[in-house]
Scaffold this active site. Structure first.
Site, PDB file in Angstrom:
ATOM      1  N   GLY A 154       0.770  -1.243   0.000  1.00 56.26           N
ATOM      2  CA  GLY A 154       0.000   0.000   0.000  1.00 56.26           C
ATOM      3  C   GLY A 154       0.800   1.290   0.000  1.00 56.26           C
ATOM      4  O   GLY A 154       0.259   2.344   0.343  1.00 56.26           O
ATOM      5  N   ASN A 157       1.724   2.959  -2.625  1.00 55.84           N
ATOM      6  CA  ASN A 157       1.066   3.847  -3.599  1.00 55.84           C
ATOM      7  C   ASN A 157      -0.239   4.396  -3.039  1.00 55.84           C
ATOM      8  O   ASN A 157      -0.538   5.584  -3.193  1.00 55.84           O
ATOM      9  CB  ASN A 157       0.822   3.117  -4.918  1.00 55.84           C
ATOM     10  CG  ASN A 157       2.060   3.066  -5.780  1.00 55.84           C
ATOM     11  OD1 ASN A 157       2.418   4.040  -6.433  1.00 55.84           O
ATOM     12  ND2 ASN A 157       2.752   1.940  -5.759  1.00 55.84           N
ATOM     13  N   LEU A 193      -4.147  -6.980  -7.620  1.00 57.37           N
ATOM     14  CA  LEU A 193      -3.613  -8.073  -8.428  1.00 57.37           C
ATOM     15  C   LEU A 193      -4.667  -8.998  -9.026  1.00 57.37           C
ATOM     16  O   LEU A 193      -4.329 -10.055  -9.548  1.00 57.37           O
ATOM     17  CB  LEU A 193      -2.604  -8.880  -7.596  1.00 57.37           C
ATOM     18  CG  LEU A 193      -1.450  -8.038  -7.045  1.00 57.37           C
ATOM     19  CD1 LEU A 193      -0.469  -8.902  -6.276  1.00 57.37           C
ATOM     20  CD2 LEU A 193      -0.741  -7.253  -8.145  1.00 57.37           C
ATOM     21  N   LEU A 220      -8.016  -9.509 -11.784  1.00 53.80           N
ATOM     22  CA  LEU A 220      -8.648  -8.919 -12.961  1.00 53.80           C
ATOM     23  C   LEU A 220      -9.884  -8.135 -12.512  1.00 53.80           C
ATOM     24  O   LEU A 220     -10.634  -8.604 -11.647  1.00 53.80           O
ATOM     25  CB  LEU A 220      -9.052 -10.054 -13.906  1.00 53.80           C
ATOM     26  CG  LEU A 220      -9.132  -9.791 -15.394  1.00 53.80           C
ATOM     27  CD1 LEU A 220      -7.847  -9.183 -15.937  1.00 53.80           C
ATOM     28  CD2 LEU A 220      -9.459 -11.088 -16.119  1.00 53.80           C
ATOM     29  N   HIS A 277       1.525  -0.045 -13.546  1.00 53.12           N
ATOM     30  CA  HIS A 277       2.285  -1.284 -13.728  1.00 53.12           C
ATOM     31  C   HIS A 277       3.774  -0.955 -13.629  1.00 53.12           C
ATOM     32  O   HIS A 277       4.229   0.032 -14.221  1.00 53.12           O
ATOM     33  CB  HIS A 277       1.960  -1.902 -15.095  1.00 53.12           C
ATOM     34  CG  HIS A 277       2.598  -3.251 -15.263  1.00 53.12           C
ATOM     35  ND1 HIS A 277       2.086  -4.376 -14.678  1.00 53.12           N
ATOM     36  CD2 HIS A 277       3.730  -3.628 -15.902  1.00 53.12           C
ATOM     37  CE1 HIS A 277       2.864  -5.408 -14.963  1.00 53.12           C
ATOM     38  NE2 HIS A 277       3.868  -4.980 -15.703  1.00 53.12           N
ATOM     39  N   ASP A 292      -3.119  -5.643 -17.945  1.00 52.40           N
ATOM     40  CA  ASP A 292      -2.053  -4.727 -18.379  1.00 52.40           C
ATOM     41  C   ASP A 292      -2.176  -4.261 -19.823  1.00 52.40           C
ATOM     42  O   ASP A 292      -1.175  -3.978 -20.479  1.00 52.40           O
ATOM     43  CB  ASP A 292      -0.675  -5.379 -18.169  1.00 52.40           C
ATOM     44  CG  ASP A 292      -0.474  -5.776 -16.721  1.00 52.40           C
ATOM     45  OD1 ASP A 292      -0.953  -5.042 -15.848  1.00 52.40           O
ATOM     46  OD2 ASP A 292       0.149  -6.812 -16.475  1.00 52.40           O
ATOM     47  N   GLU A 300       7.036   5.832  -9.076  1.00 53.49           N
ATOM     48  CA  GLU A 300       5.605   5.752  -8.739  1.00 53.49           C
ATOM     49  C   GLU A 300       5.212   6.900  -7.822  1.00 53.49           C
ATOM     50  O   GLU A 300       4.175   7.548  -8.014  1.00 53.49           O
ATOM     51  CB  GLU A 300       5.310   4.399  -8.083  1.00 53.49           C
ATOM     52  CG  GLU A 300       5.495   3.251  -9.057  1.00 53.49           C
ATOM     53  CD  GLU A 300       5.190   1.881  -8.481  1.00 53.49           C
ATOM     54  OE1 GLU A 300       4.833   0.990  -9.265  1.00 53.49           O
ATOM     55  OE2 GLU A 300       5.310   1.679  -7.268  1.00 53.49           O
TER      56      GLU A 300
HETATM   57  C1  GAR Z   1       3.665  -1.396  -7.282  1.00 52.04           C
HETATM   58  O1  GAR Z   1       5.011  -1.418  -7.669  1.00 52.04           O
HETATM   59  C2  GAR Z   1       2.771  -1.491  -8.498  1.00 52.04           C
HETATM   60  O2  GAR Z   1       3.318  -0.885  -9.637  1.00 52.04           O
HETATM   61  C3  GAR Z   1       2.682  -2.985  -8.688  1.00 52.04           C
HETATM   62  O3  GAR Z   1       2.583  -3.513  -7.383  1.00 52.04           O
HETATM   63  C4  GAR Z   1       3.322  -2.670  -6.500  1.00 52.04           C
HETATM   64  C5  GAR Z   1       2.440  -2.383  -5.297  1.00 52.04           C
HETATM   65  O4  GAR Z   1       3.181  -1.714  -4.305  1.00 52.04           O
HETATM   66  N1  GAR Z   1       1.535  -3.337  -9.505  1.00 52.04           N
HETATM   67  C6  GAR Z   1       1.513  -4.398 -10.304  1.00 52.04           C
HETATM   68  O5  GAR Z   1       2.444  -5.178 -10.401  1.00 52.04           O
HETATM   69  C7  GAR Z   1       0.228  -4.573 -11.103  1.00 52.04           C
HETATM   70  N2  GAR Z   1       0.398  -5.524 -12.138  1.00 52.04           N
HETATM   71  P1  GAR Z   1       2.421  -0.994  -3.117  1.00 52.04           P
HETATM   72  O6  GAR Z   1       1.398  -1.986  -2.549  1.00 52.04           O
HETATM   73  O7  GAR Z   1       3.485  -0.695  -2.108  1.00 52.04           O
HETATM   74  O8  GAR Z   1       1.756   0.232  -3.644  1.00 52.04           O
END
Ligand code: GAR
Length: 188
Positions: free
Chosen positions: A12, A14, A85, A87, A104, A145, A174
């Site tokens: 979490g 992001n 994660l 669909l 992504h 994606d 990000e």
């Molecule tokens: C992030 O790096 C995001 O880009 C990736 O999961 C991570 C989540 O980090 N998303 C994917 O791989 C989607 N296919 P977070 O939970 O610390 O935000």
């Protein structure tokens, strides 16, 4: 006010950065965080941030309409996938056409698709000795994606990079760009 729901599955970071970015906005509001793994740390982050967070399981997403009801009750205009994660269900796509945004951790169309998420992506990029990677922010459709790209940013890899050091570079991108791209997109 434009109301966002953030969907997340794990740590979490992001979700936190997006929430903090819009905390002082008078146009955009993170109304709630939805998570699909009971032990996801994003729930603790939401508690600390003071944002309502709700766990929903597979049936709630794909069978009984609970998630959609929750989004409607919260008057959600845009759905943000921040490390989510699964669909996106068909009824959510239908209710939010071109109003679901995903991030992504690679330069799509490379290193995308089922099973390509989080650390798996960085492991594959490093194993292939790529010279660059990056982030892709895109509109979500019913495939993993795919969907229209809104934004990409790159970082360079050195011979010393490991999946962990690459992940750190990606997280910086990000943090820098995802909230701003969301803002620009939802404000049109
Ligand atoms: C992030 O790096 C995001 O880009 C990736 O999961 C991570 C989540 O980090 N998303 C994917 O791989 C989607 N296919 P977070 O939970 O610390 O935000």
């Amino acid at each position: 006010m434009i109301n966002l729901a953030i969907l997340a599955s794990g740590n979490g970071t992001n979700a936190q950065q997006i929430t903090e970015y819009f905390a002082s906005s008078d146009k955009v509001c993170v109304k709630c965080i939805v998570y699909n793994r009971k032990d996801a740390y994003v729930a603790e982050r939401a508690r600390q941030l003071g944002v309502p967070a709700q766990y929903f399981g597979r049936k709630d997403f794909y069978e009984n309409g609970s998630v959609m009801r929750y989004l409607r009750e919260n008057d959600i205009h845009w759905v943000i996938l921040a490390g989510f994660l699964w669909l996106v269900p068909e009824d959510m796509l239908a209710a939010y056409p071109d109003h679901i945004i995903n991030i992504h951790p690679a330069l799509l169309p490379n290193y995308g698709g089922k099973g390509m998420y989080g650390h798996h992506v960085h492991e594959a990029v490093v194993a292939n000795r790529e010279k660059e990677s990056g982030i892709t922010i895109h509109i979500v459709d019913n495939r993993y994606d795919c969907g229209t790209t809104l934004f990409q940013a790159k970082c360079q890899l050195t011979d010393d990079d490991t999946p962990d050091t690459l992940a750190a570079k990606i997280h910086l991108l990000e943090k820098e760009y995802f909230p701003k791209v969301i803002e620009k997109t939802v404000l049109g």
